[in-house]
Write an enzyme that holds these catalytic residues in place. Structure first.
Site, PDB file in Angstrom:
ATOM      1  N   CYS A   2       0.855  -1.191   0.000  1.00  0.00           N
ATOM      2  CA  CYS A   2       0.000   0.000   0.000  1.00  0.00           C
ATOM      3  C   CYS A   2       0.893   1.245   0.000  1.00  0.00           C
ATOM      4  CB  CYS A   2      -0.851   0.009   1.259  1.00  0.00           C
ATOM      5  SG  CYS A   2      -1.737  -1.519   1.538  1.00  0.00           S
ATOM      6  N   TRP A  76      -3.646  -1.912  -1.362  1.00  0.00           N
ATOM      7  CA  TRP A  76      -3.630  -3.166  -2.121  1.00  0.00           C
ATOM      8  C   TRP A  76      -4.119  -4.200  -1.118  1.00  0.00           C
ATOM      9  CZ3 TRP A  76      -0.579  -7.788  -1.901  1.00  0.00           C
ATOM     10  CH2 TRP A  76      -0.760  -8.642  -2.994  1.00  0.00           C
ATOM     11  N   GLY A 103       1.329  -3.505   5.499  1.00  0.00           N
ATOM     12  CA  GLY A 103       1.957  -4.721   6.048  1.00  0.00           C
ATOM     13  C   GLY A 103       0.881  -5.720   6.425  1.00  0.00           C
ATOM     14  N   HIS A 509       8.788 -31.351 -25.530  1.00  0.00           N
ATOM     15  CA  HIS A 509       8.440 -32.298 -24.451  1.00  0.00           C
ATOM     16  C   HIS A 509       7.105 -31.935 -23.814  1.00  0.00           C
ATOM     17  CE1 HIS A 509      12.486 -33.955 -24.799  1.00  0.00           C
ATOM     18  NE2 HIS A 509      12.874 -32.699 -24.956  1.00  0.00           N
TER      19      HIS A 509
END
Ligand code: AGP
Length: 613
Positions: A2, A76, A103, A509
C-alpha cells in the site's frame, strides 16, 4: 503493498495528501482514504473504493479543515475486500484516533478477540483496525500519553507494519513506526512529510530520514523526533533527498511503462557509468569492495529474487557460469526462505530487487545473514529496506520505476550482473585483450537498445494482428530462455493474455501439443551459438501451423523464410543479448495491452512491490 502519506505543515492539507496518494498509486490502488483534523479539532475521515480520483470526488463537501496534519492511504487489499469499510484510515470507537497501515498483522484475530471482550466494536474486516482500538484501550490507563499507548500497541503486534496515526488529543502531531515495511520522512521548510517512499515529497522536501525499524517517529510541522521503544530520544540522521519531480512524471508519454521502456538506453548508461573501465577492459563496483575477495573466490554464487528480478538473476546465471566460470544457482526467494536452505562456506548470496521492499526477498536476505552467508544487494530504490539490510551492494540507478510492470529495472539489473561477470572474469583469468572486447560490447548496449526500440511501428502492427489471441508461447535458448520468460510475464501482467515462456528445445516435451494456427509463438532467435538449433525449433512450430514471431538480428536473411513476423534487433555478444532482445518484447506487451484497453500502469490485482508474503 500500500501507499502511505502524512503531512504536518501550514499549507492546505488535503491537496497535498491527494497529490501524494497519486504519486504512490502504483503501490496499490483498489481503495483509498484520508483523515485530517478540522479547526474544531474534529477528525474528518473520507474513504472510497477504487482509485484516488474516486476518493477525490467525495471531498467536494469536505468542511474547511485546519492547516495542521493529515494522513492518507492507497490500498492493495490483503485482509478484506476493497470496500469503503475496509479502506484506510481506520478509527477507534471514540472516533478520536485515525490510523493507516502497510503490512500484515499476523496476530490480529487474537487482538480483535481481546478487544471485543473489552467492548470494542469493529467496522472492517481488516487486520489494521485492531491497532486503532489497541491505542484507544491503552489510553484508558491513567496517566498514559499517546506516545505510551502507541508504543504499547506496536509492541503487541506480530508481523510487518508501517503504521501512522493521528488523534484529536494531539492535533498537531503524527506518530509513526515501521518493521519490514517501508517508511521515509521528508524534512521541508516549516513542514514535514512522511510516506512509503520519497515520491510524494520530491520537489517539496530537501532532506530525507530513513527511520530505523522499531523506533517511533513523532512529527509536527516544525519538528521530527525519534524515540526507541523505551521512550529514549534518538538522534535522527538526515540525508540529502535524491531524485527529481520530473523522474516521477510521465512527460509526453501516455503511460509510465512506455516512458520507462524508452528510458532504458540512458538508464543502462547510468548503471555502467563510472563502473565500466573501457581501457582496462574491466569493471569496478565500489559497493562490493568490502566483500570482493569473497565474491572472486566464491565456490558458488546464489541469486535470489522474485518476478522480473528473478528473470534478471537467471540471465546472470548464464553470464556468470559462461564467462566468470562460477557455479551459480538462482532461487525464487519465496521458495528458498522456507526450504531450510543449505548454505556452505564459500557461498555468496546476491538478492535482486527493484523496490528493495519485497517481503520474500527481504526474508531470504535475513535468513542467509542469520546463517553467516556473505550477502549483497542489487537494488534500485535508494535507502530501501533490502539495500540497508544487505549493507553491501550495487544500486542500479534506474530512477523511480512507476509502471507496475518492470522494464528499465530489468535491463539495468542485467547490466549490473554483466559488470559483475566481467569484473570476476578479469580477476580470475580473462585477459585484458578479451576484457576490452567485452567492455566495448557493453559500452555499445545503450545505442543498440535504442535501435531495437526503433521497431515500434512494426510491433504496433503485430499487436493489432494478435490482440484477440488467448495464448502466447515465448521460446528462447541459453540466456534468451530467461528473456522469453520475461517477455511472457510482461504480456500476462498488463494485457491479461495467458503467455508461457519455455526453453525452445523443451517445447517438444509437451507444449508442442498446444501448437495450432491460433497459437502465436514468439522466438528469441539471435544469431548466437545456438541459432541453428532455434531454427529447427521454428521449423517444428511451422510444421504444426503455429504463427511465428521472431526477434531476429539485423541482416539475418535466413529467418525470412521461416517467420511470419520478424522484429529486428542489433547483434551483440550472445550472453549480453537479453539486454537488447527484451526491448521489443516489452513493446509487444505494451501495444497488445493498449489494443485491449487495459490499464497499463496499474494492472488489475497487481501492486508495484509485494511487501506482504
Ligand atoms: C514485474 O513486472 C512485476 N511487477 C513483479 O514480478 C516484480 O518484478 C516482483 O514483484 C519483484 O519486485 P522487486 O524487484 O521490487 O523485488
Amino acid at each position: 503493498m500500500c501507499g502511505i502519506v502524512g503531512y504536518a505543515g501550514e499549507k492546505k492539507t488535503i491537496p497535498i495528501l491527494i497529490d501524494g496518494l497519486k504519486r504512490l498509486e502504483y503501490r496499490g490502488y483498489d481503495s483509498a482514504g484520508l483523515a485530517v483534523i478540522s479547526k474544531e479539532r474534529r477528525l474528518e475521515v473520507r474513504k472510497s473504493p477504487g482509485r484516488v480520483s474516486e476518493l477525490e470526488a467525495t471531498l467536494k463537501d469536505m468542511p474547511e479543515t485546519g492547516n495542521r496534519i493529515g494522513i492518507a492511504h492507497t490500498r492493495w487489499a490483503t485482509h478484506g475486500e476493497p470496500t469503503k469499510e475496509n479502506a484506510h484510515p481506520h478509527i477507534d470507537c471514540t472516533g478520536n484516533i485515525a490510523l493507516v497501515h502497510n503490512g500484515i498483522i499476523e496476530n490480529y484475530e487474537a487482538l480483535r478477540t481481546y478487544l471485543e471482550e473489552r467492548g470494542h466494536t469493529f467496522i472492517s474486516k481488516t487486520d489494521t483496525e485492531v491497532v486503532a482500538h489497541l491505542i484507544e484501550e491503552f489510553l484508558k490507563e491513567k496517566g498514559t500519553t499517546f506516545l505510551d499507548a502507541f508504543i504499547k500497541a506496536i509492541q503487541h503486534i506480530k508481523g510487518s507494519y508501517a503504521i501512522v496515526a493521528i488523534s484529536v488529543l494531539e492535533p498537531d502531531t503524527i506518530y509513526a513506526s515501521h518493521l519490514s515495511s517501508p517508511l521515509v520522512i521528508g524534512q521541508g521548510e516549516g513542514e514535514n512529510f512522511l510516506a512509503s517512499d520519497a515520491s510524494p515529497f520530491l520537489g517539496k522536501a530537501s532532506e530525507v530520514l530513513y527511520p530505523p525499524e522499531d523506533e517511533v517517529v513523532v512529527i509536527t510541522k516544525d519538528e521530527i523526533k525519534l524515540f526507541d521503544l523505551n521512550k529514549n530520544k534518538r538522534d535522527p540522521v538526515f540525508e540529502k533527498l535524491e531524485g527529481t519531480l520530473e523522474s516521477i512524471q510521465k512527460g509526453s508519454y501516455s503511460h509510465f511503462m512506455l516512458k520507462e521502456i524508452h528510458e532504458q538506453p540512458e538508464r543502462i548508461r547510468d548503471a555502467m557509468r563510472g563502473r565500466l573501465l573501457l581501457r582496462e577492459g574491466d569493471a569496478k563496483l565500489g559497493g562490493l569492495e568490502p566483500i570482493w575477495g569473497d565474491i572472486v573466490n566464491a565456490k558458488r554464487i546464489i541469486i535470489s529474487a522474485c518476478g522480473t528480478s528473478w528473470h534478471a538473476g537467471l540471465v546472470g546465471k548464464y553470464m556468470l557460469e559462461e564467462i566468470a566460470r562460477v557455479h551459480t544457482d538462482v532461487e525464487y526467494a519465496s521458495e528458498l526462505r522456507y526450504r531450510n536452505p543449505v548454505f556452505e562456506k564459500g557461498d555468496v548470496l546476491f538478492v535482486i530487487s527493484q523496490s528493495g521492499e519485497t517481503a520474500d526477498t527481504l526474508a531470504t536476505l535475513r535468513e542467509a545473514k542469520s546463517k553467516g552467508v556473505t550477502v549483497a544487494g542489487i537494488v534500485n530504490t535508494v535507502g530501501s529496506t533490502i539495500a540497508r539490510e544487505a549493507g553491501v551492494g550495487v544500486y542500479i540507478h534506474a530512477g523511480p520505476e512507476i509502471g507496475v510492470a518492470s522494464t528499465k529495472a530489468f535491463t539495468s539489473q542485467v547490466s549490473i550482473l554483466a559488470l559483475i561477470t566481467l569484473a570476476i572474469g578479469r580477476a580470475k583469468y580473462i585477459t585484458q585483450e578479451k576484457g576490452v572486447v567485452i567492455a566495448e560490447a557493453m559500452n555499445a548496449l545503450p545505442e543498440k537498445v535504442g535501435r531495437a526500440l526503433g521497431a515500434e511501428d512494426e510491433i504496433k502492427s503485430i499487436a493489432r494482428d494478435f490482440k484477440n489471441s488467448k495464448n502466447f508461447l515465448y521460446l528462447g535458448r541459453g540466456a534468451n530462455f530467461p528473456t522469453a520468460l520475461e517477455g511472457a510475464l510482461k504480456l500476462k501482467e498488463i494485457s491479461y493474455i495467458h503467455a508461457e515462456g519455455y526453453p525452445a528445445a523443451e517445447m517438444k516435451h509437451g507444449p508442442i501439443a498446444l501448437i495450432d494456427e491460433n497459437m502465436p509463438v514468439v522466438f528469441v532467435a539471435p544469431q548466437d551459438g545456438i541459432y541453428e538449433k532455434v531454427l529447427s525449433n521454428i521449423e517444428e512450430v511451422r510444421a504444426r501451423k503455429g504463427k511465428v514471431i521472431a526477434i531476429a538480428n539485423e541482416g539475418d536473411d535466413r529467418i525470412k523464410s521461416l517467420a511470419d513476423y520478424i522484429i529486428r534487433v542489433p547483434r551483440t555478444l550472445g550472453w549480453l543479448g537479453p539486454i537488447v532482445n527484451v526491448a521489443p518484447l516489452q513493446l509487444l506487451a505494451y501495444y497488445l495491452a493498449l489494443e485491449r484497453g487495459c490499464p497499463i500502469d496499474q494492472p488489475r490485482n497487481l501492486a508495484k512491490s509485494v511487501t506482504v508474503e
